[in-house]
Design a protein around this motif. Structure first.
Motif, short mmCIF file in Angstrom:
data_model
loop_
_atom_site.label_atom_id
_atom_site.label_comp_id
_atom_site.label_asym_id
_atom_site.label_seq_id
_atom_site.Cartn_x
_atom_site.Cartn_y
_atom_site.Cartn_z
N LEU A 97 -4.62 -8.61 6.95
CA LEU A 97 -4.22 -8.04 8.01
C LEU A 97 -3.58 -6.63 7.75
CD1 LEU A 97 -2.19 -10.86 9.65
CD2 LEU A 97 -4.60 -10.34 9.99
N ALA A 98 -3.79 -5.85 6.71
CA ALA A 98 -3.40 -4.68 6.37
C ALA A 98 -1.85 -4.39 6.66
CB ALA A 98 -4.17 -3.65 7.14
N PHE A 111 -2.40 -13.05 2.07
CA PHE A 111 -3.40 -12.86 2.77
C PHE A 111 -3.10 -11.87 3.77
CE2 PHE A 111 -5.50 -17.42 2.68
CZ PHE A 111 -6.01 -17.11 1.43
N GLN A 112 -1.78 -11.81 4.54
CA GLN A 112 -1.49 -10.69 5.45
C GLN A 112 -1.48 -9.57 4.83
OE1 GLN A 112 2.46 -12.01 6.81
NE2 GLN A 112 1.68 -13.73 7.82
N GLY A 133 0.84 -24.45 6.55
CA GLY A 133 0.49 -23.26 6.06
C GLY A 133 0.11 -22.31 7.35
N ALA A 134 -0.71 -22.96 8.13
CA ALA A 134 -1.02 -22.50 9.26
C ALA A 134 -0.12 -21.77 10.37
CB ALA A 134 -2.09 -23.00 10.21
N PHE A 135 1.07 -22.75 10.47
CA PHE A 135 2.22 -22.34 11.29
C PHE A 135 2.80 -21.32 10.70
CE2 PHE A 135 6.57 -23.70 12.63
CZ PHE A 135 6.39 -23.45 14.02
N THR A 136 3.14 -21.49 9.27
CA THR A 136 3.64 -20.19 8.86
C THR A 136 2.97 -18.91 8.92
OG1 THR A 136 4.74 -21.54 6.95
CG2 THR A 136 4.43 -19.32 6.37
N PHE A 137 1.74 -18.86 8.69
CA PHE A 137 1.04 -17.94 8.78
C PHE A 137 1.01 -17.16 10.05
CE2 PHE A 137 -2.97 -15.53 9.78
CZ PHE A 137 -3.12 -14.60 8.64
N MET A 187 5.46 -5.60 5.43
CA MET A 187 6.22 -6.87 5.50
C MET A 187 7.60 -6.71 5.52
SD MET A 187 4.31 -9.08 4.49
CE MET A 187 2.37 -9.18 3.91
N HIS A 188 8.59 -7.76 5.36
CA HIS A 188 9.77 -7.49 5.69
C HIS A 188 10.43 -6.58 4.59
CE1 HIS A 188 9.47 -11.47 3.88
NE2 HIS A 188 10.16 -11.15 3.32
#
Length: 255
Positions: free
Chosen positions: A130-131, A125-126, A79-83, A31-32
């Motif tokens: 997405l580990a 979710f990420q 939400g999808a755009f952000t994901f 993550m950031h």
């Protein structure tokens, strides 16, 4: 009308192709602010700050879906755009990554409160699917990306619409500054946790911010352009939903 729809779709597809080509991520799975990077005290602190916004955001989200259920598809799009955008991570400062956020679109459409929920769910979710990690630092990451960024984007959009009335310019600027402000807050979070020996928090903030700026400024500009393309596409294919959304925004302003 069909030609306009075709052109907007083509521009959107080309926009995504160019965006992903220019901003192709390297191998980065953090993550950031990565998992376990913040001291325990600061990790807990940002969780405590984040949770009230999330609770209020849940109420706002519930109100939207109850009063205007036809906007659920637009919430899903936001939400999808952000994901998709925030999953494109590029290695940056040690223990961190640089990436677009995608929260400006949802902030413009629904305001900052619903994005506090959508953005934090995206990060969760990420982290799990997405580990990318970031469970202990989720409070800090969600505060910068799902709270601070959308707040800045929303008020920038409102201010520019009042002062200029140019919607596309307002959307571009809101999306770009929602992205940049996320990393301004991230730089502050890192500076507070790791003040420099010489110059303290301010020097550390400048150091982190300067490193992030190398990748984040072009990411923010390209995100703003892509967000405008998404808006153009919605105007062609989701006119009814946008009309409902704009009526709701006007009603909220009047009340």
């Amino acid at each position: 009308m069909k030609a306009k729809k075709w052109v907007s779709t083509l521009l959107l597809v080309l926009g995504f192709i160019v965006y992903f080509s220019v901003n192709e991520p390297e191998s980065a799975y953090a993550m950031h602010i990565m998992e376990g990077f913040l001291p325990v005290g600061w990790a807990v602190f940002w969780w405590v700050v984040f949770i009230p916004f999330f609770i209020v955001g849940l109420r706002a989200l519930k109100k939207i879906t109850k009063e205007t259920p036809e906007l659920k598809i637009m919430l899903g799009l936001a939400g999808a755009f952000t994901f998709v955008l925030s999953a494109l991570k590029i290695p940056s400062v040690t223990g961190s990554s640089s990436h677009p956020t995608g929260t400006g679109l949802g902030a413009v459409m629904f305001g900052p409160l619903p994005m506090s929920v959508l953005g934090s769910i995206v990060l969760l979710f990420q982290a799990l699917l997405l580990a990318h990690g970031g469970l202990t630092t989720l409070g800090a990451n969600a505060f910068s990306m799902a709270i601070a960024g959308p707040i800045v984007g929303y008020w920038v959009y409102k201010g520019l619409m009042r002062s200029t009335g140019k919607q596309k310019w307002a959307i571009f600027t809101a999306a770009a500054l929602a992205d940049l402000s996320t990393y301004v807050v991230t730089s502050l979070q890192l500076a507070l946790a790791f003040p420099a020996e010489q110059g303290g928090i301010l020097a550390s903030f400048v150091k982190f911010g300067s490193i992030f700026a190398v990748t984040q400024v072009p990411l923010a500009i390209s995100e703003g352009l892509l967000t405008v393309l998404i808006w153009n596409w919605m105007q062609s294919y989701s006119t009814e939903e946008l009309s409902v959304l704009q009526r709701k925004m006007k009603g909220a302003k009047q009340s």
